[in-house]
Write a protein that holds these residues in place. Sequence first.
Motif, PDB file in Angstrom:
ATOM      1  N   PHE A  84     -10.032   2.282  -9.323  1.00 21.89           N
ATOM      2  CA  PHE A  84      -8.889   1.765  -8.569  1.00 21.89           C
ATOM      3  C   PHE A  84      -9.385   1.353  -7.179  1.00 21.89           C
ATOM      4  O   PHE A  84      -9.325   2.141  -6.227  1.00 21.89           O
ATOM      5  N   PRO A  85      -9.909   0.137  -7.026  1.00 19.75           N
ATOM      6  CA  PRO A  85     -10.514  -0.295  -5.762  1.00 19.75           C
ATOM      7  C   PRO A  85      -9.555  -0.141  -4.578  1.00 19.75           C
ATOM      8  O   PRO A  85      -8.359  -0.425  -4.686  1.00 19.75           O
TER       9      PRO A  85
ATOM     10  N   ASP B  50      -1.294  -5.324  -5.661  1.00 19.82           N
ATOM     11  CA  ASP B  50      -0.717  -6.649  -5.485  1.00 19.82           C
ATOM     12  C   ASP B  50       0.801  -6.634  -5.476  1.00 19.82           C
ATOM     13  O   ASP B  50       1.430  -7.612  -5.046  1.00 19.82           O
ATOM     14  N   SER B  51       1.400  -5.544  -5.991  1.00 20.74           N
ATOM     15  CA  SER B  51       2.862  -5.445  -6.024  1.00 20.74           C
ATOM     16  C   SER B  51       3.261  -3.986  -6.039  1.00 20.74           C
ATOM     17  O   SER B  51       2.438  -3.098  -6.319  1.00 20.74           O
TER      18      SER B  51
ATOM     19  N   ALA C 175       0.851  -1.195   0.000  1.00 18.89           N
ATOM     20  CA  ALA C 175       0.000   0.000   0.000  1.00 18.89           C
ATOM     21  C   ALA C 175       0.880   1.234   0.000  1.00 18.89           C
ATOM     22  O   ALA C 175       2.053   1.193   0.396  1.00 18.89           O
ATOM     23  N   GLY C 176       0.307   2.342  -0.468  1.00 18.73           N
ATOM     24  CA  GLY C 176       1.061   3.588  -0.487  1.00 18.73           C
ATOM     25  C   GLY C 176       0.162   4.787  -0.260  1.00 18.73           C
ATOM     26  O   GLY C 176      -1.041   4.752  -0.555  1.00 18.73           O
TER      27      GLY C 176
ATOM     28  N   GLU D  54       2.308   2.087 -10.969  1.00 14.70           N
ATOM     29  CA  GLU D  54       1.626   2.271 -12.250  1.00 14.70           C
ATOM     30  C   GLU D  54       0.197   2.768 -12.042  1.00 14.70           C
ATOM     31  O   GLU D  54      -0.284   3.661 -12.768  1.00 14.70           O
ATOM     32  N   ASN D  55      -0.488   2.230 -11.067  1.00 16.34           N
ATOM     33  CA  ASN D  55      -1.847   2.686 -10.784  1.00 16.34           C
ATOM     34  C   ASN D  55      -1.869   4.157 -10.386  1.00 16.34           C
ATOM     35  O   ASN D  55      -2.757   4.911 -10.804  1.00 16.34           O
ATOM     36  N   TYR D  56      -0.908   4.571  -9.567  1.00 13.57           N
ATOM     37  CA  TYR D  56      -0.869   5.977  -9.182  1.00 13.57           C
ATOM     38  C   TYR D  56      -0.589   6.858 -10.388  1.00 13.57           C
ATOM     39  O   TYR D  56      -1.208   7.916 -10.545  1.00 13.57           O
ATOM     40  N   ARG D  57       0.344   6.445 -11.245  1.00 15.33           N
ATOM     41  CA  ARG D  57       0.653   7.246 -12.433  1.00 15.33           C
ATOM     42  C   ARG D  57      -0.604   7.456 -13.284  1.00 15.33           C
ATOM     43  O   ARG D  57      -0.891   8.574 -13.726  1.00 15.33           O
TER      44      ARG D  57
END
Length: 433
Positions: free
Chosen positions: A372-373, A408-409, A342-343, A415-418
Amino acid sequence: MNTQNIFVVGLNDFNRARLSRLRGAEHYNFLGVIEPAEVYDTEIFPIEAMVERAGTTLAAFDGHIDAIVGYMDFPVSTMLPLLCERFHTRTPSLESLLKCEHKYWSRLVQREVIGNYIPRFTAFDPFDDDALTVIGQAGLYFPFFIKPIKSSGSRLGFRIDSPEDFTAAIAQLREQIGLISAPFNFILDQAEVPDEVRAVDGGFCMAEEIIGGWQCTVEGYVHEGQVNPYGIVDSLRYPRVLSFLCYHYPSRLPEPIQAKMCELTTTVMRHIGFDNAAFNVEFFWDEVQNRIWLLEINTRISQSHCDLFEKVDGVSHQQVTVDLALGRRPDMPHRAGEFPVAGKFFYRVFFTDAIVSAVPNDAALAALCDDFPGTMIELQTVPGQRLSELPEQDSYSYALAYIWMGADSSDALEENYRRLAERLNFEFTDVAG
């Protein structure tokens, strides 16, 4: 089990929702004391009046006060020992807390037991026209870092590479340090402080050797004298600046480095005598020199890490604070959450100043959270606001939004944040810088 009354200084809706998900929360009655705006949305802290008003509120409560807690740095952290002592609830001593929060006193006690893991340092008076000479006489040369003896977040912290940098930083310090020094000196007056420390009050600053590397935070607690580090969170910065980009949990540091940081944490917290409360210790690992540096000690959990622990371990580490305040060993699960990593991301602009003309609307934010769940987005500004009026900003940028995400990684998280950041639309006028 009878319901237990837990007062939270500066309790807001965001934290109330988190607290409601703690283990045993059905048996807790969370009550606010001091309005959230007085500790979250301001840089003016009339702490003597705040302590008095909080005391009046607590004294008027028609019931048993089982605990008084908080999750903020100054002024909340320093108010708690005064309120807890008055109402006979659990708290570390004010002196042990100040050995962490008074940056000069903290360095002195750290040097007694882990001197090889702290930078060279000295205190100086920012109103002394010969302050730069004082710093040089202490063996500190360009570049070095300066910050107030007591600060909040990264505010009024500066890297100094030249006399011109020092002059510019001193001008800001002289203008703004009084916002912290006056209320912090009130706290110092309530404590038994050595003469060497008493002479270095809240109006002073620290100069320290530049340290750096891979930054992280060891979250831990002390229960009945036993120090327990329980998680390490990485702190990633934007390239070539001091501003934070992301907090990442769990840490990706090598296991031997994590173990050494936990050992140093245990040594210094035991030496300080801090007890029956949560804390965190910030470190750097200089990978090139394979050297660990202790940056600073905070006398509370990091609020920024709450959702990270909830996503990865299954519950916010506010659990630690509540359990300790009630006299129990904390009941924290481990890796029982929904996500492996998590971030918390800081969406920033690097202007000198600007006026915000538009922010993402509720529909746009809801769509991002759906795509983005597990994502939460908390905007830090509103249309019409001048960026320079935002509280608790660093000296180099403005954080417009906080984004918590799980994945998951680590690669998927980044990448999701970008992808999410590309869809956050803010607009500005009168842009400077």
